[in-house]
Scaffold this active site. Structure first.
Site, short mmCIF file in Angstrom:
data_model
loop_
_atom_site.label_atom_id
_atom_site.label_comp_id
_atom_site.label_asym_id
_atom_site.label_seq_id
_atom_site.Cartn_x
_atom_site.Cartn_y
_atom_site.Cartn_z
N CYS A 1 13.76 11.64 5.93
CA CYS A 1 13.79 11.27 7.34
C CYS A 1 15.20 11.42 7.91
CB CYS A 1 13.30 9.85 7.50
SG CYS A 1 14.11 8.72 6.37
N GLU B 1 9.86 2.26 10.46
CA GLU B 1 10.88 3.29 10.24
C GLU B 1 10.15 4.62 10.23
OE1 GLU B 1 13.95 3.03 10.42
OE2 GLU B 1 14.21 0.88 10.24
N LYS C 1 0.86 -1.20 0.00
CA LYS C 1 0.00 0.00 0.00
C LYS C 1 0.89 1.24 0.00
CE LYS C 1 -1.65 3.17 2.49
NZ LYS C 1 -1.83 4.24 1.53
N GLU D 1 9.95 17.06 14.19
CA GLU D 1 10.30 16.90 12.78
C GLU D 1 9.42 17.83 11.93
OE1 GLU D 1 9.12 13.30 10.62
OE2 GLU D 1 11.21 13.13 9.98
P1 NAD Z 1 2.37 8.97 7.05
O1 NAD Z 1 2.60 8.34 8.37
O2 NAD Z 1 1.35 10.02 6.93
O3 NAD Z 1 1.95 7.85 5.98
C1 NAD Z 1 2.76 6.73 5.75
C2 NAD Z 1 1.89 5.62 5.18
O4 NAD Z 1 0.98 5.17 6.19
C3 NAD Z 1 1.02 6.06 4.01
O5 NAD Z 1 0.97 5.02 3.04
C4 NAD Z 1 -0.34 6.27 4.66
O6 NAD Z 1 -1.42 6.16 3.75
C5 NAD Z 1 -0.34 5.15 5.68
N1 NAD Z 1 -1.29 5.33 6.78
C6 NAD Z 1 -1.81 6.49 7.25
N2 NAD Z 1 -2.67 6.24 8.26
C7 NAD Z 1 -2.69 4.90 8.44
C8 NAD Z 1 -3.36 4.03 9.34
N3 NAD Z 1 -4.21 4.50 10.26
N4 NAD Z 1 -3.15 2.71 9.25
C9 NAD Z 1 -2.28 2.22 8.34
N5 NAD Z 1 -1.61 2.99 7.44
C10 NAD Z 1 -1.81 4.31 7.50
O7 NAD Z 1 3.80 9.47 6.53
P2 NAD Z 1 4.11 10.31 5.20
O8 NAD Z 1 3.63 11.70 5.42
O9 NAD Z 1 3.67 9.56 3.99
O10 NAD Z 1 5.71 10.28 5.20
C11 NAD Z 1 6.50 11.20 5.89
C12 NAD Z 1 7.03 10.57 7.16
O11 NAD Z 1 7.76 9.38 6.85
C13 NAD Z 1 8.02 11.45 7.90
O12 NAD Z 1 7.73 11.46 9.27
C14 NAD Z 1 9.36 10.77 7.66
O13 NAD Z 1 10.34 11.01 8.63
C15 NAD Z 1 8.98 9.36 7.57
N6 NAD Z 1 9.99 8.59 6.86
C16 NAD Z 1 10.81 7.75 7.58
C17 NAD Z 1 11.79 7.03 6.96
C18 NAD Z 1 12.67 6.10 7.74
O14 NAD Z 1 13.14 5.14 7.17
N7 NAD Z 1 12.88 6.34 9.01
C19 NAD Z 1 11.96 7.13 5.58
C20 NAD Z 1 11.12 7.98 4.86
C21 NAD Z 1 10.12 8.70 5.52
#
Ligand code: NAD
Length: 479
Positions: free
Chosen positions: A282, A248, A173, A381
């Site tokens: 990130c 992550e 997803k 962040e």
């Molecule tokens: P997000 O948490 O909003 O979404 C991530 C994913 O989770 C999306 O596919 C989203 O649709 C899904 N999601 C949202 N609500 C959900 C739920 N209730 N149940 C299951 N899935 C759900 O994050 P984003 O805005 O897409 O990405 C940015 C974030 O990702 C930043 O905080 C960044 O630091 C982090 N990030 C971390 C790493 C790492 O490896 N540490 C790498 C890249 C990005």
């Protein structure tokens, strides 16, 4: 009419319950496509297909698995310019960054193609005479992969490739904001010879498709990358039903700059790590912790360098920094700029909303100085082109500030002192430590991940990926 990109379930392309429009953040008039949005029933169908496919795939020919992954990697590499352009168009990182990320996705598939035939166990002497002990790794079952928008091709690749390599089946997803690259991987996988159901793409909302994966007892394990709040919610539900989970999440990564640093190196490392990819990484260095002797020269030199960077349409040659990903992320960035000013930090440069030839979410890279580590801009962040400089009196204080955070993904130092570099590598509380290189930007064949609030569960990538995507079996045999 924009093209409709469908979900891939049980080997078939299927329309979703609804569709969502994917727009180019460099040019909001440019529609990348309409992407299917699964409902809970379609997510359930994807999980059921993956479950049906698991027995044959997990016990099938490893040569076939290796060949498929190799083929996928080779195609991604051959099409890296086209896929990189799609990535830049839907996510907003510059074309060289988009192409680089697409190439990385191809290399990841090729790496795991090799890992398929390198899987090994252990044969151990038993403490009991006449008994043999073997330790082997086995696949887990159906894996739910939930990915963010900011690395829309590399992160799906670094979850899909090991999941399949070690014999699992997958429901992926991708993020709602940038599903196009994951769709492109699915399309390549759909022609690579996978049996139906081994790989499924279920695009849709996190609260619908993501939740369905998290809550379904047939999903044995969940690999998630995204924000801290979403990750924590997923972990609570997954652990309650005893699913294996890997998270992550965010970072507030420190870059320490010592008096003995080479100034041009420090400026390049800081600017690259803090602002490239619009700071939407990130691993971005959002806290620049600078010792007193170099502080003023460093702040002036970073500000000078930022004034030379071109913020513009990600697809234009010569653009250094593309747009922010969407309107709501831009609002968050602007809100934090106000918070920083209100907290008493000095906005040295940037933070201005920019107009360009195409209508996009452009923001000039912002540098705060005189920040304190207790300020919200130093603790939370932001995920945009915003960094703050925190003054430290010496190395010891800089290290203490670097570690004073709830996150622990990446930590960097710029120094010419072997003593301080060695001490920092040992004492920085982060999963990845960088000496004289940016906090962001990592190799594809070694572990990636953090500690404290940044990550949970085993590391991703490289050979360490096996720890999450397999389970260990110990077998005893009496001859
Ligand atoms: P997000 O948490 O909003 O979404 C991530 C994913 O989770 C999306 O596919 C989203 O649709 C899904 N999601 C949202 N609500 C959900 C739920 N209730 N149940 C299951 N899935 C759900 O994050 P984003 O805005 O897409 O990405 C940015 C974030 O990702 C930043 O905080 C960044 O630091 C982090 N990030 C971390 C790493 C790492 O490896 N540490 C790498 C890249 C990005």
């Amino acid at each position: 009419m924009a093209e409709l990109f469908r979900n891939f379930i049980a080997g078939e392309w299927v329309a979703g319950a609804t569709a969502s429009v994917n727009r180019n953040p460099s040019d909001t008039a440019d529609v990348v496509g309409e992407y299917a949005q699964a409902d809970a029933a379609q997510a359930k169908a994807a999980i059921a297909a993956a479950k049906r496919a698991f027995p044959a795939w997990s016990t099938g020919s490893i040569q076939e698995r290796a060949n498929i992954l190799e083929k996928v990697g080779a195609e991604i590499l051959a099409r890296k310019d086209e896929l990189g352009t799609l990535l830049s168009r839907e996510e907003g990182k510059t074309l060289p960054e988009g192409i680089g990320e697409a190439a990385r996705a191809g290399q990841i598939f090729r790496f795991f193609a090799g890992e398929v035939v390198r899987m090994a166990g252990e044969k151990v002497a038993s403490v009991r005479p006449g008994v043999d002990v073997e330790v082997t790794r086995e696949p887990l079952g159906v894996i739910g992969l939930i990915t963010p928008w900011n690395f829309p091709i590399a992160i799906p690749a670094w979850k899909i490739a090991p999941a399949l390599a070690y014999g699992n089946t997958v429901v992926c997803k991708p993020a709602d904001l940038a599903p196009g690259c994951a769709w492109a991987i699915a399309e390549i996988l759909s022609r690579a010879g996978l049996p139906p159901g081994v790989f499924n793409l279920a695009m849709g909302r996190g609260s619908v498709v993501g939740e369905a994966l998290v809550n379904d007892p047939d999903v044995t394990a969940l690999s998630f990358t995204g924000s801290v709040s979403t990750g924590r919610g997923i972990a609570a539900k997954a652990i309650a039903r005893m699913a294996k989970v890997q998270l992550e999440m965010g970072g507030k990564n420190p870059l320490v700059v010592l008096d003995d640093a080479d100034l041009p190196t420090a400026v390049n490392v800081a600017v690259q790590g803090s602002y490239y990819s619009t700071g939407q990484r990130c691993t971005a260095s959002s806290r620049l912790i600078v010792t007193a002797g170099i502080h003023d020269r460093f702040v002036a030199a970073v500000a000078d360098k930022l004034s030379t960077l071109r913020v513009d349409n990600a697809l234009l040659t010569g653009t250094d920094i593309g747009p922010v990903v969407d309107a709501s992320q831009l609002d968050i960035d602007l809100k934090y700029l106000e918070i920083g000013k209100g907290e008493g930090a000095r906005l040295v440069t940037g933070g201005e909303r920019l107009q360009r030839a195409t209508d996009g979410y452009y923001l000039s890279p912002a540098l705060f100085s005189e920040a304190g580590n207790a300020m919200r801009i130093a603790r939370e962040e932001i995920f945009g082109p915003v960094a703050c400089v925190i003054r430290a009196k010496d190395y010891d204080e800089a290290l203490a500030i670097a570690n004073d955070t709830e996150f622990g993904l990446s930590a960097g130092i710029v120094t010419t002192s072997l003593k301080h570099a060695t001490h920092f590598k040992r004492h920085a509380q982060a999963g990845m430590v960088m000496v004289n290189v940016p906090t962001a930007g990592v190799d594809y064949h070694v572990p990636f991940g953090g500690r404290k609030g940044s990550s949970y569960g085993p590391r991703e990538q490289g050979r360490y990926a096996a720890e999450f995507f397999t389970t260990v079996k110990t077998a005893y045999t009496a001859a």
